[in-house]
Design a protein around this motif. Sequence first.
Motif, PDB file in Angstrom:
ATOM      1  N   PRO A  20       0.822  -1.216   0.000  1.00 40.66           N
ATOM      2  CA  PRO A  20       0.000   0.000   0.000  1.00 40.66           C
ATOM      3  C   PRO A  20       0.854   1.263   0.000  1.00 40.66           C
ATOM      4  O   PRO A  20       0.425   2.330  -0.449  1.00 40.66           O
ATOM      5  N   SER A  21       2.110   1.147   0.463  1.00 35.50           N
ATOM      6  CA  SER A  21       2.975   2.334   0.560  1.00 35.50           C
ATOM      7  C   SER A  21       3.498   2.810  -0.799  1.00 35.50           C
ATOM      8  O   SER A  21       4.081   3.884  -0.896  1.00 35.50           O
ATOM      9  N   ALA A  22       3.310   1.998  -1.863  1.00 34.14           N
ATOM     10  CA  ALA A  22       3.852   2.381  -3.187  1.00 34.14           C
ATOM     11  C   ALA A  22       3.271   3.719  -3.628  1.00 34.14           C
ATOM     12  O   ALA A  22       2.071   3.936  -3.597  1.00 34.14           O
ATOM     13  N   GLU A  23       4.165   4.627  -4.030  1.00 33.69           N
ATOM     14  CA  GLU A  23       3.732   5.975  -4.434  1.00 33.69           C
ATOM     15  C   GLU A  23       2.878   5.918  -5.690  1.00 33.69           C
ATOM     16  O   GLU A  23       3.077   5.065  -6.540  1.00 33.69           O
ATOM     17  N   ASN A  24       1.949   6.868  -5.810  1.00 28.87           N
ATOM     18  CA  ASN A  24       1.084   6.880  -6.987  1.00 28.87           C
ATOM     19  C   ASN A  24       1.739   7.646  -8.137  1.00 28.87           C
ATOM     20  O   ASN A  24       1.269   8.672  -8.577  1.00 28.87           O
ATOM     21  N   ASN A  25       2.852   7.125  -8.611  1.00 31.05           N
ATOM     22  CA  ASN A  25       3.604   7.757  -9.692  1.00 31.05           C
ATOM     23  C   ASN A  25       4.012   6.615 -10.600  1.00 31.05           C
ATOM     24  O   ASN A  25       4.601   5.642 -10.133  1.00 31.05           O
TER      25      ASN A  25
ATOM     26  N   PHE B 173       9.244   0.765 -11.140  1.00 33.39           N
ATOM     27  CA  PHE B 173      10.480   0.259 -10.521  1.00 33.39           C
ATOM     28  C   PHE B 173      10.169  -0.734  -9.400  1.00 33.39           C
ATOM     29  O   PHE B 173      10.800  -1.781  -9.289  1.00 33.39           O
ATOM     30  N   GLU B 174       9.200  -0.392  -8.563  1.00 27.72           N
ATOM     31  CA  GLU B 174       8.853  -1.225  -7.411  1.00 27.72           C
ATOM     32  C   GLU B 174       8.332  -2.584  -7.887  1.00 27.72           C
ATOM     33  O   GLU B 174       8.724  -3.635  -7.387  1.00 27.72           O
ATOM     34  N   LEU B 175       7.475  -2.534  -8.896  1.00 24.23           N
ATOM     35  CA  LEU B 175       6.905  -3.752  -9.476  1.00 24.23           C
ATOM     36  C   LEU B 175       8.022  -4.668  -9.997  1.00 24.23           C
ATOM     37  O   LEU B 175       8.045  -5.873  -9.736  1.00 24.23           O
ATOM     38  N   LEU B 176       8.975  -4.063 -10.727  1.00 25.43           N
ATOM     39  CA  LEU B 176      10.028  -4.868 -11.348  1.00 25.43           C
ATOM     40  C   LEU B 176      11.030  -5.370 -10.311  1.00 25.43           C
ATOM     41  O   LEU B 176      11.638  -6.427 -10.477  1.00 25.43           O
ATOM     42  N   ARG B 177      11.181  -4.629  -9.218  1.00 30.03           N
ATOM     43  CA  ARG B 177      12.060  -5.086  -8.132  1.00 30.03           C
ATOM     44  C   ARG B 177      11.471  -6.346  -7.485  1.00 30.03           C
ATOM     45  O   ARG B 177      12.179  -7.311  -7.208  1.00 30.03           O
ATOM     46  N   LEU B 178      10.144  -6.330  -7.295  1.00 31.95           N
ATOM     47  CA  LEU B 178       9.476  -7.472  -6.656  1.00 31.95           C
ATOM     48  C   LEU B 178       9.330  -8.666  -7.612  1.00 31.95           C
ATOM     49  O   LEU B 178       8.962  -9.756  -7.202  1.00 31.95           O
TER      50      LEU B 178
END
Length: 478
Positions: A74-79, A85-90
Amino acid sequence: MEAIVLYPSPLIGHLISMVELGKLILTHQPSLSIHILISSAPYNTGATAPYISQVSTTFPSITFHNLPTITLPPSAENNHKTITFELLRLNNPNIHQALTSISENHTILGLVIDCFCTYVLSVASELKLPAYFFFTSGAGCLALFLYFPTLHENTTRSFKDIKTLFDVPGAPPILATDMPKPLLERDHEAYRYFLHTSTQMPKSAGIIVNTFASLEPRSIRAITDGLCVLNGPTPPIYCIGPLTVSDDQGTGGSDGGGGVPECLTWLDSQPSQSVVFLCFGSLGLFSVDQLKEIAIGLERSGQRFLWVVRNPPSHGNQSVAISAQPNPDLDSLLPNGFLDRTKERGLVVKNWAPQVDVLNHDSVGGFVTDCRWNSVLEGVCAGIPMVAWPLYAEQRFNRTMMVEEIRIALPMVESENGLVSSTEVEKRVRELMDSAAEEGNLIRNQTIAMRNEAKAALSEGGSSRVALTTLFNSWKHK
């Protein structure tokens, strides 16, 4: 069987560029199989499903692998950049799984990733696979990215607050505020992600760049001479362009059915090289105020025009569309009576036009573009001089390269509040299209020269063909 695995970030533009690279590889190495890993994204990425099925049907040697859906915290920024980046890191465990599974029946010669996928380098090294970056912007922009860690170390303030020029090896002096948008705020999440990418790129087996040797010779030399990466070796770079997207591939919409789009029929009835084409891609958006200034400028210029208009953003100063856009209501968006007064010499189309076909039409003599690198290359390949009007991402930097370094464009200059006035629109369109205007003629001649250079680069023995062969050899030796 030998394979190359391509791993793009989720936006359709990134996917299409990677598919075009896959097709290019198959053209010269038909015995290879190409595997493309597809991540799911929590925002509108464009119509990827129909595009993927079309490519699968036409190119049986290209296989798509859909990766499992990732749940973002839920903490993922809305940008959309930060989320990507976050998606691809996970995604790393899924990539590991996919590569292991592909290698059961194939020998993977290399993994090619785009700039958002840096985190996968650890997976590649664990599986002992050479990883290459596919950099879809130009060599000038690559020089900037490789030099970014040095700029970061030499200052403590956000680039947006710095009023001076930066010296980047192989590029003209660049205003700090013209740096790519995600790099402007030092304490922003996207800044940290791109800084990480810039430090990781030199650790790859090589960087494939969508440019050609004679388009950006100074930038290419600065990179290969090691002037951009100061704390270690620079990997090999392979300039294999211009690689442009063919237009039936969805560069932002559809013409609403088969047949010839209305705008091409309209162009058939216009004089040779008389029309200026204004098109800002599937993501570029303007406010209602800005649309009105463009309309007034076009009307006053007296020039023939073909203008693609999209709905303004639903909120504030957003200049990127990350959700699907409905059809614009032109009468309410444009000045009263504008369409009627200009109908003899202008055509406004909603949302989309087949950009490559339009640029290569004999009636078109100028192109007002948002400076997306793919559009710049399409303008170059058609030999059409440009007006550079950047909106987002690295486009302001591209404008500097186009205007001052490569000299294929005139700049569109914003006023203090970010709006481009109707006077500026009128002035630049006239300079571009009026055969008596010296500036316009200089860039027209240079663009035609670059079109010929592009053809030469892609022909047998040309610089881009040689670079491609060198890349294939590096895979074989790895």
